[in-house]
Design a protein around this motif. Structure first.
Motif, PDB file in Angstrom:
ATOM      1  N   ALA A 204       0.840  -1.214   0.000  1.00  0.00           N
ATOM      2  CA  ALA A 204       0.000   0.000   0.000  1.00  0.00           C
ATOM      3  C   ALA A 204       0.865   1.250   0.000  1.00  0.00           C
ATOM      4  CB  ALA A 204      -0.922  -0.020   1.214  1.00  0.00           C
ATOM      5  N   ARG A 205       1.911   1.280   0.831  1.00  0.00           N
ATOM      6  CA  ARG A 205       2.793   2.444   0.861  1.00  0.00           C
ATOM      7  C   ARG A 205       3.580   2.590  -0.432  1.00  0.00           C
ATOM      8  NH1 ARG A 205       6.218   3.127   6.313  1.00  0.00           N
ATOM      9  NH2 ARG A 205       7.171   4.638   4.900  1.00  0.00           N
ATOM     10  N   ALA A 206       4.059   1.452  -0.969  1.00  0.00           N
ATOM     11  CA  ALA A 206       4.840   1.506  -2.202  1.00  0.00           C
ATOM     12  C   ALA A 206       4.001   2.031  -3.366  1.00  0.00           C
ATOM     13  CB  ALA A 206       5.388   0.119  -2.526  1.00  0.00           C
ATOM     14  N   GLN A 207       2.766   1.557  -3.451  1.00  0.00           N
ATOM     15  CA  GLN A 207       1.898   2.019  -4.548  1.00  0.00           C
ATOM     16  C   GLN A 207       1.507   3.469  -4.366  1.00  0.00           C
ATOM     17  OE1 GLN A 207      -1.029  -1.084  -4.226  1.00  0.00           O
ATOM     18  NE2 GLN A 207       0.506  -2.603  -4.827  1.00  0.00           N
ATOM     19  N   ALA A 208       1.358   3.905  -3.115  1.00  0.00           N
ATOM     20  CA  ALA A 208       1.076   5.318  -2.872  1.00  0.00           C
ATOM     21  C   ALA A 208       2.270   6.194  -3.233  1.00  0.00           C
ATOM     22  CB  ALA A 208       0.705   5.532  -1.404  1.00  0.00           C
ATOM     23  N   LEU A 209       3.472   5.595  -3.297  1.00  0.00           N
ATOM     24  CA  LEU A 209       4.684   6.310  -3.695  1.00  0.00           C
ATOM     25  C   LEU A 209       4.980   6.170  -5.180  1.00  0.00           C
ATOM     26  CD1 LEU A 209       7.018   5.556  -0.657  1.00  0.00           C
ATOM     27  CD2 LEU A 209       6.237   7.805  -1.405  1.00  0.00           C
TER      28      LEU A 209
ATOM     29  N   LEU B 250      11.016   2.073  -6.708  1.00  0.00           N
ATOM     30  CA  LEU B 250      11.390   2.716  -5.458  1.00  0.00           C
ATOM     31  C   LEU B 250      12.904   2.826  -5.460  1.00  0.00           C
ATOM     32  CD1 LEU B 250       9.196   0.698  -2.907  1.00  0.00           C
ATOM     33  CD2 LEU B 250       8.623   2.869  -4.007  1.00  0.00           C
ATOM     34  N   PHE B 251      13.442   3.987  -5.074  1.00  0.00           N
ATOM     35  CA  PHE B 251      14.869   4.228  -5.208  1.00  0.00           C
ATOM     36  C   PHE B 251      15.469   4.621  -3.860  1.00  0.00           C
ATOM     37  CE2 PHE B 251      12.648   5.206  -9.100  1.00  0.00           C
ATOM     38  CZ  PHE B 251      13.359   4.506 -10.056  1.00  0.00           C
ATOM     39  N   SER B 252      16.701   4.164  -3.643  1.00  0.00           N
ATOM     40  CA  SER B 252      17.376   4.467  -2.385  1.00  0.00           C
ATOM     41  C   SER B 252      18.883   4.501  -2.622  1.00  0.00           C
ATOM     42  CB  SER B 252      17.043   3.407  -1.334  1.00  0.00           C
ATOM     43  OG  SER B 252      17.804   3.599  -0.152  1.00  0.00           O
ATOM     44  N   ARG B 253      19.540   5.530  -2.079  1.00  0.00           N
ATOM     45  CA  ARG B 253      20.997   5.593  -2.182  1.00  0.00           C
ATOM     46  C   ARG B 253      21.595   4.677  -1.122  1.00  0.00           C
ATOM     47  NH1 ARG B 253      25.285   8.918  -0.325  1.00  0.00           N
ATOM     48  NH2 ARG B 253      23.873  10.143   0.975  1.00  0.00           N
ATOM     49  N   ARG B 254      22.356   3.670  -1.570  1.00  0.00           N
ATOM     50  CA  ARG B 254      22.896   2.669  -0.658  1.00  0.00           C
ATOM     51  C   ARG B 254      24.304   3.034  -0.182  1.00  0.00           C
ATOM     52  NH1 ARG B 254      20.731  -2.314  -0.323  1.00  0.00           N
ATOM     53  NH2 ARG B 254      22.809  -3.196  -0.021  1.00  0.00           N
ATOM     54  N   ALA B 255      25.110   3.554  -1.062  1.00  0.00           N
ATOM     55  CA  ALA B 255      26.485   3.907  -0.727  1.00  0.00           C
ATOM     56  C   ALA B 255      26.948   4.935  -1.747  1.00  0.00           C
ATOM     57  CB  ALA B 255      27.387   2.667  -0.752  1.00  0.00           C
ATOM     58  N   ASP B 256      28.205   5.339  -1.642  1.00  0.00           N
ATOM     59  CA  ASP B 256      28.722   6.292  -2.617  1.00  0.00           C
ATOM     60  C   ASP B 256      28.629   5.702  -4.019  1.00  0.00           C
ATOM     61  OD1 ASP B 256      30.208   8.700  -3.431  1.00  0.00           O
ATOM     62  OD2 ASP B 256      31.784   7.253  -3.911  1.00  0.00           O
ATOM     63  N   ALA B 257      27.991   6.448  -4.926  1.00  0.00           N
ATOM     64  CA  ALA B 257      27.857   6.056  -6.339  1.00  0.00           C
ATOM     65  C   ALA B 257      27.143   4.702  -6.484  1.00  0.00           C
ATOM     66  CB  ALA B 257      29.219   6.009  -7.015  1.00  0.00           C
ATOM     67  N   GLU B 258      26.194   4.430  -5.594  1.00  0.00           N
ATOM     68  CA  GLU B 258      25.441   3.172  -5.686  1.00  0.00           C
ATOM     69  C   GLU B 258      23.985   3.435  -5.311  1.00  0.00           C
ATOM     70  OE1 GLU B 258      27.191  -0.593  -4.270  1.00  0.00           O
ATOM     71  OE2 GLU B 258      25.361  -0.806  -3.078  1.00  0.00           O
ATOM     72  N   VAL B 259      23.086   3.062  -6.196  1.00  0.00           N
ATOM     73  CA  VAL B 259      21.652   3.251  -5.993  1.00  0.00           C
ATOM     74  C   VAL B 259      20.953   1.897  -6.054  1.00  0.00           C
ATOM     75  CG1 VAL B 259      19.532   4.213  -6.984  1.00  0.00           C
ATOM     76  CG2 VAL B 259      21.612   5.594  -6.914  1.00  0.00           C
TER      77      VAL B 259
END
Length: 533
Positions: free
Chosen positions: A284-289, A339-348
Motif C-alpha cells: 500500500a505504501r509503495a503504490q502510494a509512492l 522505489l529508489f534508495s541511495r545505498r552507498a557512494d555512487a550506488e543506488v
C-alpha cells in the motif's frame, strides 16, 4: 466540546426545576456563557451566544419587546423560573420565542440560579483550559521537533499521536511520501485517485481534513487525515502546526535529496530493518509512492565507477543526489516504475516494476543501455553497471534481494563490463569473485606460482604457450576442438601441449590441475583487464 442549550437544560440543577420547553429553537447550538438577570433590557450587557436566566417579571409585562431585545443582542434563549413568583407568562410567549428564534424554557419549581451558572461555567472554563493546554502541548511538541530536525515521518507520527487519527503527507502529484505508523492499508488503497477527490478538489470529495504545506503561493504538499475526524477544529489546528514544522524541515533540507526520494528510501529502510513486515502494508505504501502493481518485482542496483571521494563532503553528497536523480529519471522515462534508495557512494538500489512483463529480457537490456548512457552524464562518473537480484512476487522479498544485487554489482564493476547491458548472478560466478580478490597478495602469488613457466615464456612460437593453454582450458581439454580453433595440426598441437606440461610440471589431463590452472589464468586476466582500463 462546548455545551449546547439542550445539554444545559438536561443538567440536574435545571431538571430539579421541572422544566417545560415552550420553544426548542437554537436547541443544539453551543452557548458561550450563562447570564442571570431580571432587567427588562439586557441589550447592553450581552455579547451574543448567552443563555439568560430570569424570574420572568419583564417577560410577563412585555413578552415581545423583551424577547426581541434578547434576539437582537444575540442571545440563544431564556430560562424562566416561575416556581416562587406570582407570575404568569402570557399564552403566546412560546410562539413569540419560536418566531424570533429563541429557546424558551419555564421552570415550575424553585431552583438556585447559582447552581446552574456554576455547573455550566465550570464546564466551559474546564474545556477552555483543556483547549489552551492542548494548544500549548502542540506548540511545544512541534517546536521541539523542529529544533531536533526530526524526519518527515517523525513529524507526521507526532500529529497522528496527538489526534489519534491516521495522517498522510503527500506531494503535489498526490504521492504519499510519509504516513503515520500503523496506518491501515485500506486507507492507502488507490490513494492518488481518491486524493484528487478530497476537500479543495471539487466533485465528489472524500470526507477528509486537509491542510496545505508550504507558503500559500508555493505549496509543495498536503497533510491529510484520510477519514472524517472526531474533532474537525482540533484536527485542523494540529495539521496546521505540523505543516509549519514540515515547511521548516523542507527549508533546512532543501539542498538534500528530494521529498519523494526520501520517502522511498525510508520505506526500503523500514522493510530492511523489520519495522514493517506485512506485505499488504508495504504494498500500500509503495503504490502510494508510485510503484505500479506487477506480477514480479526486481531488486536492482546501479553502481558507478568514479574517482575516490573528495575532501568536500557537500560536493560528494550533491554528486550522489545527482546520480540518484539520473537513475530515477531514466527508469521513469523508460516507462517503468520503481522505489529508489541511495545505498552507498555512487550506488543506488531500486525495486523495479517493468512496464511490460512479456518481454523482460528485452526491457532489461534496453534499460541497462539507457542507464549506462545517462548516468555517465553525472560529474565524475566514468562507467556503470546494472545488477539484478532474483525477481520476487512480493515487494518485501524484492527488498530483501537488494543485498544480493549489490554483491553482483560490486563483482560486475570489478569485471570489464564490455557490451553487457545488465548482470545477474549467473553472469559473474567464479570470474567475478576472482576479480574482487585480484588485489590480494596471496591470490597474486598463487597465480604467479601456477603459471610462472608460461608467463615468462620467451619463445617466438605463435600462438604463445599461454594462449594455447588458455584455449585448452576454455574448451575443457577437448584437443580436437582446440586444434580446429588454433588452426594447428594435431601432431603439432600435441607437441605444444607436451612442452607446456613439462614446463609447468603438471598433468594437463588431471581435473584438479586443470581447475587450478584455469583459476590462475582468470586472476591474471582480471589484473590485465584492470591495468588496461
Amino acid at each position: 466540546m462546548p455545551m449546547t442549550v439542550g445539554e444545559v437544560i438536561a443538567l440536574p440543577a435545571v431538571q430539579r426545576g421541572a422544566p417545560e420547553v415552550l420553544s426548542a429553537q437554537r436547541w443544539d447550538e453551543p452557548i458561550r456563557w450563562v447570564h442571570s438577570s431580571d432587567l427588562a433590557d439586557l441589550s447592553s450587557l450581552l455579547q451574543g451566544g448567552e443563555l439568560v436566566l430570569t424570574t420572568g417579571a419583564a417577560l410577563a409585562r412585555a413578552p415581545r419587546t423583551y424577547l426581541r431585545g434578547l434576539a437582537d443582542a444575540g442571545a440563544l434563549g431564556v430560562v424562566v423560573e416561575v416556581g416562587t413568583q406570582v407570575v404568569e407568562l402570557p399564552p403566546g410567549a412560546g410562539g413569540i420565542a419560536d418566531e424570533l428564534g429563541l429557546a424558551l424554557v419555564v421552570l415550575h419549581r424553585a431552583v438556585r440560579f447559582v447552581d446552574i451558572t456554576e455547573a455550566v461555567h465550570r464546564r466551559i472554563v474546564a474545556e477552555q483550559y483543556e483547549e489552551v493546554a492542548f494548544d500549548r502541548r502542540v506548540h511545544e511538541t512541534f517546536t521541539d521537533l523542529s529544533m531536533k530536525r526530526a524526519s518527515l515521518t517523525g513529524i507526521v507520527d507526532a500529529a497522528a499521536r496527538m489526534l489519534d487519527e491516521p495522517v498522510v503527507l503527500e506531494d503535489l502529484s498526490h504521492q504519499a511520501v510519509a504516513v503515520s505508523t500503523g496506518i491501515a492499508a485500506d486507507l492507502l488503497e488507490d490513494w492518488e485517485r481518491r486524493s484528487r477527490r478530497s476537500p479543495g478538489r471539487g466533485g465528489n470529495a472524500e470526507p477528509w481534513t486537509v491542510t496545505g504545506v508550504g507558503p500559500r503561493s508555493q505549496q509543495w504538499g498536503r497533510l491529510v487525515v484520510p477519514r472524517a475526524p472526531a474533532d474537525v477544529q482540533r484536527t485542523t489546528m494540529v495539521l496546521e502546526r505540523a505543516a509549519a514544522a514540515l515547511a521548516m524541515h523542507r527549508m533546512i533540507e532543501q539542498d538534500r535529496t528530494g521529498l519523494q526520494q526520501q520517502a522511498q528510501s525510508g520505506l526500503i529502510d523500514d522493510v530492511l530493518r523489520g519495522r514493517i513486515t506485512e506485505e499488504r502494508d508495504v504494498a500500500a505504501r509503495a503504490q502510494a509512492l508510485g510503484l505500479r502493481r506487477c506480477a514480479q518485482y526486481f531488486p536492482a542496483v546501479v553502481r558507478a565507477t568514479r574517482p575516490p571521494l573528495s575532501a568536500d563532503p557537500v560536493a560528494d553528497h550533491r554528486r550522489n543526489v545527482a546520480f540518484l536523480d539520473a537513475v530515477a529519471h531514466t527508469v521513469t522515462a523508460a516507462g517503468h516504475s520503481g522505489l529508489f534508495s541511495r545505498r552507498a557512494d555512487a550506488e543506488v538500489g531500486m525495486i523495479l516494476a517493468l512496464k511490460d512483463s512479456r518481454s523482460v529480457e528485452r526491457a532489461l537490456a534496453a534499460l541497462g543501455d539507457r542507464l549506462r548512457d545517462e548516468v555517465c552524464r553525472v560529474d565524475g562518473v566514468t562507467t556503470s553497471v546494472l545488477a539484478l537480484g532474483p525477481p520476487a512476487e512480493q515487494i518485501t522479498d524484492a527488498v530483501a534481494g537488494l543485498s544480493e544485487a549489490a554483491h553482483i554489482a560490486e563483482v560486475a564493476s570489478a569485471l570489464r563490463p564490455g557490451e553487457r547491458s545488465f548482470f545477474r548472478a549467473s553472469d559473474v560466478r567464479l570470474r567475478g569473485l576472482l576479480s574482487l580478490l585480484r588485489d590480494d597478495e596471496r591470490v597474486q602469488r598463487f597465480a604467479e606460482t601456477e603459471l610462472r613457466a608460461v608467463l615468462f615464456d620467451e619463445s617466438t612460437a605463435v600462438p604463445s604457450n599461454l594462449a594455447v593453454l588458455r584455449e585448452y582450458l576454455r574448451l575443457a581439454g577437448n584437443k580436437a576442438a582446440l586444434a580446429q580453433r588454433l588452426h594447428m595440426s594435431r601432431p603439432a598441437l600435441y607437441k605444444r601441449l607436451a612442452a607446456i606440461r613439462d614446463a609447468l610440471g603438471v598433468d594437463l589431463d588431471d581435473g584438479e590441475s586443470m581447475t587450478s590452472l584455469h583459476v590462475a589464468l582468470m586472476i591474471v586476466d582480471a589484473a590485465a583487464g584492470e591495468r588496461s582500463r
